[in-house]
Design an enzyme around this catalytic site. Structure first.
Site: not given
Ligand code: NAP
Ligand code: MG
Length: 502
Positions: A185, A260, A396
């Site tokens: 996904k 990760e 972060e």
């Molecule tokens: P996120 O919500 O953690 O998204 C990462 C992935 O998880 C996306 O594919 C997301 O889908 C999915 N996801 C979200 N909620 C889920 C759930 N309840 N069950 C299963 N999968 C789920 O990250 P974000 O909202 O895009 O970004 C928020 C913050 O996360 C950023 O500001 C940053 O601090 C952090 N982040 C960290 C990394 C890293 O590499 N460590 C990468 C991105 C973001 P959707 O896209 O549909 O939400």
């Protein structure tokens, strides 16, 4: 003709789900739009997977695992991965342009960093397919004991938006090399690259159902995948907050998990460092990919003795960073990925001021040409006078925002550097090799860079300590995530077991 469509076409592109080797609409018929973050204009209309589609994809992945793919030789799997690497390389320019259009990262990064690393990962793991071996164990008695290293099965993989294609490569390549099947996904913000990859996977000739790609939202598609009882392993990259939800969902079925997650890495400059190089390293640490990097050097620790000299140079260079049209090869920073991320970053400017830090450089959206006024741009930003316990140093921000903290001596530094819930990466700039290696031992982080920053290779493991997650991706360690060990005992004596009598 190229398999990948040109990025420049004006009509929004259309993508379907990729399930069981075919492109299909979502069961619900729903779609969602993904904008180009540089302009806010729609880039693509994408089928939106939810629970029903996840069911179909998991069933297809199970059939493929029990079927043709499960019986395929390691050599054949390796050849398919090599073929895929080759197709990606042939289409690298178009893929890089699309990645830039979907994510906003500068084309010079998509083209010269992301795409080459995508190819490198598929090649590296293509070669690994034939090197996954068991062992013979010298047990006592008349027995032959050996291990089989077998694939885990059907893997659910959930990836973020910051390196859309590269994260897909980190996940898919080792899983497939080891003989697993996958339901992937992509992030809702950046589904385009993964869907183009699906076309190339089809073209390379992977059997139906081996790779299924299901764009959709985290709360629906992602959650359905993480909690699915027929998923054998779930691999996730993203926020620590969602990582915890994944681990909880997986716990009900005891699905194996690798995570990760976030980071708040210390990037440390000692007084004896080559200051010019360290400034460049600080820039690479925080402005690369608009700071949307989990291992970004977002806490910049400066030795008090060089603070003024360093900050003067850092300011000068940060103000010269070319922010703007990401499709222009001269651009060094494009827009943030989404308006939500931009707002989140902006909110931290207020937090910094309220906590008593100084907005030393940037802190606002830049003024750009008409065409980019609806884009999600933010200036390279430096907060100075930051204390390690402030929110801006502990949370972060995930943007081009450097938080400058000073330190007095090594002991003071190590204590502060480790005072965080995260432990993904760290950097140190010094000419003292003893100190550098001592630091590498004392810092609680999965990756340490000495006099460099943000270096990666498909052969070198990457992953976190503490709340930055568990499991290591890339290198031979990634194979461990995607295999399980079976111990086989063979009696060589030919005699009956005496224990319970004759
Ligand atoms: P996120 O919500 O953690 O998204 C990462 C992935 O998880 C996306 O594919 C997301 O889908 C999915 N996801 C979200 N909620 C889920 C759930 N309840 N069950 C299963 N999968 C789920 O990250 P974000 O909202 O895009 O970004 C928020 C913050 O996360 C950023 O500001 C940053 O601090 C952090 N982040 C960290 C990394 C890293 O590499 N460590 C990468 C991105 C973001 P959707 O896209 O549909 O939400
Ligand atoms: Mg999200």
């Amino acid at each position: 003709m190229s398999s990948v469509q040109q990025a420049a076409s004006s009509e929004p592109r259309k993508y379907q789900l990729f399930i069981d080797g075919k492109f299909v609409d979502a069961e619900s018929g729903k779609t969602f739009a993904t904008p180009n973050p540089a302009t806010g204009e729609p880039l693509a209309e994408v089928a939106e997977a939810d629970k029903a589609d996840i069911e179909k994809a998991v069933a297809a992945a199970r059939r493929a695992f029990e079927g043709k793919w499960g019986r395929m030789s390691a050599r054949e799997r390796g050849r398919l991965l090599f073929k895929l690497a080759q197709l990606i390389e042939e289409n690298a320019k178009e893929l890089a342009e699309l990645e830039t259009a979907d994510n906003g990262k500068p084309i010079r990064e998509s083209l010269y960093i992301d795409l080459p690393q995508v190819v490198e990962n598929f090649e590296y793991f293509a070669g690994f397919a034939t090197k996954i071996e068991g062992e013979t164990i010298p047990v006592s008695g008349q027995f032959l004991n050996y291990t089989l290293r077998e694939p885990v099965g059907v893997c659910g993989q959930i990836i973020p938006w910051n390196f859309p294609l590269l994260m897909a490569a980190w996940k898919l390549a080792p899983a497939l090399a080891a003989g697993n099947t996958v339901v992937l996904k992509p992030a809702e913000q950046t589904p385009v690259g993964a869907m183009e990859l699906a076309r190339l996977i089809q073209e390379a000739g992977f059997p139906d159902g081996v790779v299924n790609i299901v764009p959709g939202f985290g709360e629906t598609a992602g959650a359905a995948l993480a909690s699915h009882p027929d998923i054998d392993k779930i691999a996730f990259t993203g926020s620590t907050e969602v990582g915890k939800l994944i681990a909880k969902a997986a716990a009900d079925n005891l699905t194996k998990v690798s995570l990760e997650l976030g980071g708040k890495a210390p990037n440390i400059v000692f007084a004896d460092a080559d200051i010019e190089q360290a400034v460049n390293g600080a820039m690479m640490g925080i402005f690369f990919n608009q700071g949307q990097v989990c291992c970004a050097g977002s806490r910049l620790f400066l030795d008090e003795r060089v603070k003024d000299e360093f900050l003067e140079k850092f300011k000068e260079k940060a103000e010269k960073v070319k922010v703007g049209d990401p499709s222009d090869k001269a651009t060094q920073m494009g827009p943030q990925v989404s308006s939500e991320q931009l707002e989140r970053i902006k909110s931290y400017v207020g937090v910094a001021r309220a906590e008593g830090a100084t907005v030393f450089v940037g802190g606002e959206s830049p003024v750009l040409d008409e065409k980019f006024q609806k884009g999600y741009f933010f200036q390279p930003t430096i907060f100075s006078e930051v204390k390690n316990q402030m929110r801006v140093a502990q949370e972060e921000i995930f943007g081009p925002v450097s938080c400058v903290i000073t330190f007095k001596d090594e002991e003071d530094l190590i204590r502060q550097a480790n005072e965080t819930i995260y432990g993904l990466s760290a950097g140190i700039w010094t000419r003292d090799i003893t100190r550098a290696h001592r630091f590498a031992r004392e810092i609680k982080a999965g990756v340490v860079w000495i006099n460099t920053y943000n270096m990666f290779n498909a052969a070198s493991p990457f992953g976190g300590y503490k709340q930055s997650g568990y499991g290591r991706e890339m290198g031979k360690h990634a194979i461990d995530l995607y295999t399980q060990v079976k111990s086989v005992w063979v009696d060589l004596s030919g005699k009956p077991i005496g224990w319970f009598g004759k």
